[in-house]
Design a protein around this motif. Structure first.
Motif, PDB file in Angstrom:
ATOM      1  N   GLU A 171       0.722  -1.268  -0.052  1.00 24.74           N
ATOM      2  CA  GLU A 171      -0.102  -0.057   0.098  1.00 24.74           C
ATOM      3  C   GLU A 171       0.845   1.195  -0.080  1.00 24.74           C
ATOM      4  N   GLY A 172       0.351   2.272  -0.985  1.00 27.31           N
ATOM      5  CA  GLY A 172       1.161   3.393  -0.797  1.00 27.31           C
ATOM      6  C   GLY A 172       2.177   3.436  -1.745  1.00 27.31           C
ATOM      7  N   THR A 173       2.566   2.343  -2.466  1.00 25.89           N
ATOM      8  CA  THR A 173       3.420   2.539  -3.696  1.00 25.89           C
ATOM      9  C   THR A 173       2.877   2.353  -4.938  1.00 25.89           C
ATOM     10  N   GLN A 174       1.581   1.745  -5.016  1.00 29.95           N
ATOM     11  CA  GLN A 174       1.134   1.552  -6.239  1.00 29.95           C
ATOM     12  C   GLN A 174      -0.513   1.809  -6.157  1.00 29.95           C
ATOM     13  N   SER A 175      -1.320   2.234  -7.087  1.00 35.54           N
ATOM     14  CA  SER A 175      -2.543   2.551  -7.274  1.00 35.54           C
ATOM     15  C   SER A 175      -3.197   1.367  -8.127  1.00 35.54           C
ATOM     16  N   VAL A 176      -4.462   1.295  -7.947  1.00 33.92           N
ATOM     17  CA  VAL A 176      -5.331   0.415  -8.956  1.00 33.92           C
ATOM     18  C   VAL A 176      -5.058   0.908 -10.280  1.00 33.92           C
ATOM     19  N   ALA A 177      -5.268   2.213 -10.334  1.00 34.84           N
ATOM     20  CA  ALA A 177      -5.213   2.964 -11.957  1.00 34.84           C
ATOM     21  C   ALA A 177      -3.744   2.584 -12.402  1.00 34.84           C
ATOM     22  N   GLY A 178      -2.756   2.440 -11.454  1.00 32.79           N
ATOM     23  CA  GLY A 178      -1.589   2.113 -12.272  1.00 32.79           C
ATOM     24  C   GLY A 178      -1.341   0.916 -12.675  1.00 32.79           C
ATOM     25  N   LEU A 179      -1.876  -0.184 -11.954  1.00 30.11           N
ATOM     26  CA  LEU A 179      -1.785  -1.464 -12.286  1.00 30.11           C
ATOM     27  C   LEU A 179      -2.459  -1.713 -13.669  1.00 30.11           C
ATOM     28  N   LEU A 180      -3.702  -1.052 -13.847  1.00 29.64           N
ATOM     29  CA  LEU A 180      -4.668  -1.374 -15.050  1.00 29.64           C
ATOM     30  C   LEU A 180      -3.757  -0.617 -16.176  1.00 29.64           C
ATOM     31  N   ALA A 181      -3.336   0.730 -15.898  1.00 30.95           N
ATOM     32  CA  ALA A 181      -2.576   1.291 -17.037  1.00 30.95           C
ATOM     33  C   ALA A 181      -1.175   0.507 -17.244  1.00 30.95           C
ATOM     34  N   ALA A 182      -0.622  -0.132 -16.456  1.00 27.77           N
ATOM     35  CA  ALA A 182       0.387  -1.152 -16.678  1.00 27.77           C
ATOM     36  C   ALA A 182       0.146  -2.237 -17.877  1.00 27.77           C
ATOM     37  N   LEU A 183      -1.142  -2.788 -17.440  1.00 30.54           N
ATOM     38  CA  LEU A 183      -1.436  -3.833 -18.265  1.00 30.54           C
ATOM     39  C   LEU A 183      -1.916  -3.311 -19.758  1.00 30.54           C
ATOM     40  N   ALA A 184      -2.231  -1.976 -19.775  1.00 27.66           N
ATOM     41  CA  ALA A 184      -2.936  -1.494 -21.118  1.00 27.66           C
ATOM     42  C   ALA A 184      -1.630  -1.206 -21.840  1.00 27.66           C
ATOM     43  N   GLY A 185      -0.472  -1.093 -21.285  1.00 30.61           N
ATOM     44  CA  GLY A 185       0.681  -0.743 -21.820  1.00 30.61           C
ATOM     45  C   GLY A 185       1.221  -1.599 -22.672  1.00 30.61           C
ATOM     46  N   ILE A 186       0.769  -2.988 -22.319  1.00 29.70           N
ATOM     47  CA  ILE A 186       1.397  -4.229 -23.052  1.00 29.70           C
ATOM     48  C   ILE A 186       0.088  -4.813 -23.766  1.00 29.70           C
ATOM     49  N   GLY A 187      -0.964  -4.061 -23.959  1.00 33.61           N
ATOM     50  CA  GLY A 187      -2.071  -4.762 -24.798  1.00 33.61           C
ATOM     51  C   GLY A 187      -3.473  -5.240 -23.870  1.00 33.61           C
TER      52      GLY A 187
END
Length: 851
Positions: A171-187
């Protein structure tokens, strides 16, 4: 052959660098296939590029890393990842990303984090994501590797079978939006996935039962390996080897009894504590007695052992219970599925046509303005203020075809928008929505136990008690007079061969399956006795207004009286009534295809209460209303012919006149119209041999006209609510079993008097309907479906009970005479339960096709 997991990390980095290449490079790569790297798409600048034969074609590469990775993927069977539609690790386009980013951000709001993010110990968190396009193990491998490199992520586990990804991070080092954006970055477009409490319980129950069944099956097969030589060559086996095989069988049976059969013993203990002879009692006694006797014989080194019978019986019994569990879960009413229809976020607008902000649905309030785009689910009940679209309401109403909705129409939470964006004014949210009312009605029905099921349980209790007495007597007779060495084995066979399970499952399995089938067709059973009573119905008492008819005015006929045609007359009348809320106004507006003649200019509108409207339409003064009022505008008091009303005699019809200063232009006949499914309902009821009665509070002449129109032989008009109740009571005195159909409020007395009743759900809030069942949509022909399904369920119940009775009458004497061994008894009992469950399972198909 290399597997995806063995691909070097250096090549993985090259893969990610290639997948994140700028759009300009990608564009250059497509300029000529001979100059583009087959793997990453970057331009090939070497005069003599690297090349390799892949799938029978020559491929060129920009570097050795791309060549090595492409060859490795092809060798591992992932060549399909280079297709045009499945290019490995291609990021989503910028437009889709811009549209998704506000939604991603909403999942970090407190409301949605509480819903989707699971807090763990030591300041860690976990979330389950659902990527939309996981195809194979290579996708899962790439997702795991990429997410594991994100800041704060401790682990990422992707499951190809369930298409779910479980991510843990600090907690505090990552957000849900960041995880979703990371997956979108690889398609991979992904969304948080919420596992409901019921889903978790169902999955846990299935997994636990499967594990116990697997242990029992494995133990059964291993024990049979030792039992078979004893059965066929016992005399030739060395006594020491024989005793060793017995101890091996004991060791293999022990986990089956202690682990696999533990729910059976727990159920029997609960029954005994409650002083109730449940179906687990004889089963537990049989399993326990067989195992204890076999264990004693093994320890003493003498006597018969029944480890094979014990393991086989437990294995087959658990198989039957697993299938019964699947039927029960498949037969669930659908309340949980309906409740999960609502989306997590929605777009709230500042005004009509304004830009919106993405918020959690939990923040919606009454009178909020929201936009529902095509492909989205409506988050709350509301009214359309802008836009025209088609909505799929099948989850709520059972209506399979999309329904057109435009400005002024009501839409319900849980509907799927199929065509174009709609802007809605929210009217009800949360527990006040119609979706929540349906769930409440279903929960109320599930809380009641049908009388047939209660009776079956009582019979099963007496059956178990009788069975225990028979087993004791059998053991006593064999032990004292016939063959003491076989007394225990025969007693166990009697306990095992009987089938109280099938007897107890015969009724509830069929009723649950039938109830689920009807709920899928939009018929919600709100009382436990409804299904069994519907099967006995002989007479159906139908209301007219709102049941067989729409209960609203519609234009039945137009008669032009001047030089205008029908369409022109309707357009003028609709233009004058534009914006009106009177039933006549709505009928005239609905009769015009474009919704009310927007092309004409209307000024100087004057409303004369009880008479009609006067207005100037395109510079021409017109009146619309009663005959004398409209004729008053005609110069010289011209006499006006009165046209014939639609049909030879249509009592209850209303005639509206349109006139100008130079004469009467047209007349409009407005009358109630029948529902589209009324004819189908009456035809199906007739085929089922049910007598139909039309009983209404409308005037007697109108009711007689409609009865003749529908072909109903029994009709009564001008009947008060109390009179309807007395009408039903007279039918019941003659031995009739009456089904009453009404709107749930006006017809409360008759619905209460009838043995079973169905309320048209559109007529009243479902939670307030006092009927035994509710039809959630206007497809009233499903009332006939309810009768047909209930009769089929009655046949299935009788078949199940008949089979259970026949099986026990035949099997128990055979077991008591020693002709059926314990292992045969286990198989017979399990197959009997399976047959009952499979027969009930057939009823689920009634929810998918016409019965």
């Amino acid at each position: 052959m290399s597997s995806p997991a063995t691909i070097p990390s250096a090549s993985l980095l090259a893969l990610h660098a290639a997948s994140a290449a700028p759009a300009a490079n990608a564009g250059a790569a497509t300029a000529g296939a001979q100059l583009a790297c087959f793997h990453c798409g970057l331009p090939v600048t070497q005069a003599e590029p690297l090349a390799a034969e892949l799938d029978g074609a020559r491929r060129v590469f920009c570097c050795g890393g791309c060549q090595a990775l492409a060859q490795t993927l092809h060798a591992a069977g992932f060549a399909h990842l280079y297709g045009d539609e499945a290019r490995f690790a291609r990021p989503i386009d910028d437009a889709a990303r811009r549209e998704a980013e506000p939604i991603w951000a909403a999942y970090d709001t407190p409301e949605l984090r509480t819903q989707f993010v699971r807090p763990l110990d030591n300041g860690r968190a976990e979330i389950t994501l659902a990527p939309e396009n996981i195809r194979c193990a290579a996708c899962a491998w790439l997702i795991e590797q990429h997410l594991a490199r994100q800041p704060g992520v401790e682990s990422a586990v992707a499951n190809v079978a369930t298409r779910r990804v479980v991510v843990r991070w600090r907690e505090g080092t990552q957000s849900v939006a960041g995880l979703l954006a990371a997956l979108a970055g690889i398609g991979y477009m992904a969304w948080p996935f919420e596992v409901s409490r019921t889903d978790q319980q169902d999955r846990r129950a299935r997994r636990g039962l499967l594990m116990r069944m697997a242990v029992a099956m494995l133990g059964m097969m291993q024990v049979m390996m030792y039992a078979w030589p004893i059965y066929t060559h016992e005399a030739t086996i060395d006594p020491g080897q024989l005793q060793l095989m017995r101890w091996a069988s004991f060791a293999l049976t022990l986990p089956v009894v202690l682990y696999s059969a533990s729910p059976i013993f727990a159920g029997a203990w609960r029954s005994l504590r409650q002083r109730h002879m449940g179906m687990d009692v004889p089963v537990a006694i049989g399993v326990g007695a067989g195992f204890i006797a076999s264990a004693l014989a093994t320890v003493r080194g003498i006597g018969e052992v029944y480890f094979d019978s014990v393991t086989m019986f437990v294995a087959f019994l658990l198989l039957a219970r697993y299938l019964e569990l699947r039927v029960r879960q498949a037969s669930r009413s659908g309340a949980e599925m309906l409740a999960r229809q609502l989306p997590a976020t929605c777009e709230r607008l500042a005004g009509v046509g304004a830009t919106g902000e993405r918020i959690p649905v939990a923040r919606l309030r009454q009178d909020d303005l929201i936009r529902v785009k095509a492909g989205e689910i409506v988050p709350a009940d509301g009214t359309v203020v802008a836009g025209v679209s088609e909505l799929d309401e099948s989850m709520l109403t059972g209506e399979s075809r999309p329904v057109r909705r435009s400005a002024g129409d009501t839409v319900l939470a849980g509907c799927f928008n199929t065509a174009s964006p709609l802007e809605l004014r929210v009217s009800r949210v949360g527990a006040g929505t119609r979706l929540a009312e349906i769930v409440a009605v279903l929960d109320r029905a599930l809380a009641e136990k049908p009388r047939l099921a209660t009776l079956a349980d009582r019979v099963a209790g007496w059956f178990v008690a009788t069975l225990l007495v028979l087993a004791a007597l059998t053991g006593l007779v064999w032990g004292l007079w016939i063959d003491p060495s076989r007394a225990l084995l025969v007693t166990i066979a009697v306990l095992v061969v009987s089938c109280p399970c099938a007897l107890s499952l015969a009724t509830p399995a069929a009723l649950a399956a039938a109830g689920a089938a009807l709920s899928r067709r939009g018929v919600l059973l709100t009382r436990g006795h409804a299904l069994e009573t519907l099967a006995r119905v002989t007479d159906v008492v139908l209301d007219k207004t709102g049941t067989l008819t729409e209960g609203r005015f519609a234009v039945a006929a137009v008669q032009p009286l001047a030089d205008l045609d029908t369409a022109q007359c309707l357009a003028l009348a609709a233009a004058m009534e534009r914006g009106g809320e009177h039933p006549i106004a709505r009928a005239l507006l609905a009769a015009v295809p474009d919704g009310g003649g927007h092309a004409v200019a209307v000024t100087g509108i004057r409303n004369v209460p009880g008479q009609g409207l006067e207005a100037t339409v395109d510079g021409r003064r017109l009146r619309l209303g009663r005959l004398d009022f409209a004729r008053g505008l005609v110069g010289g008091g011209s006499s006006v012919p009165v046209p014939a009303v639609a049909g030879p005699a249509h009592p209850g019809a209303t005639v509206v006149w349109l006139a100008a200063q130079d004469g009467v232009l047209a007349s409009f006949v407005l009358a109630d119209v029948e529902r589209a499914q009324t004819s189908a309902l009456l035809a199906r009821l007739g085929a089922l041999g049910v007598r139909c009665h039309l009983v209404s509070g409308d005037n007697a002449a109108a009711v007689r006209w409609w009865a003749e129109h529908f072909g109903i032989g029994h009709a009564a008009g001008e009947v008060t609510p109390e009179g309807k109740r007395d009408y039903v009571a007279r039918l019941q005195q003659g031995g009739a079993v009456v089904l009453a159909v009404g709107d749930g409020i006006n017809d409360a007395p008759v619905l209460a008097q009838a043995q079973v009743s169905i309320a048209i759900g559109s007529g009243a809030p479902l939670a307030q309907a006092g009927a035994d069942a509710v039809l959630t949509h206007g497809g009233i022909d499903e009332i006939a479906t309810a009768l047909a399904v209930s009769r089929k369920a009655r046949r299935v119940v009788r078949q199940n009970l008949g089979w259970s009775f026949f099986y026990n009458v035949v099997a128990i004497p055979l077991a008591a005479t020693g002709l059926v061994t314990a292992w045969m008894a286990g198989i017979g009992m399990s197959l009997s339960s399976l047959l009952v469950v499979a027969n009930a399972w057939r009823l689920l198909r009634a929810g998918r096709k016409t019965v």
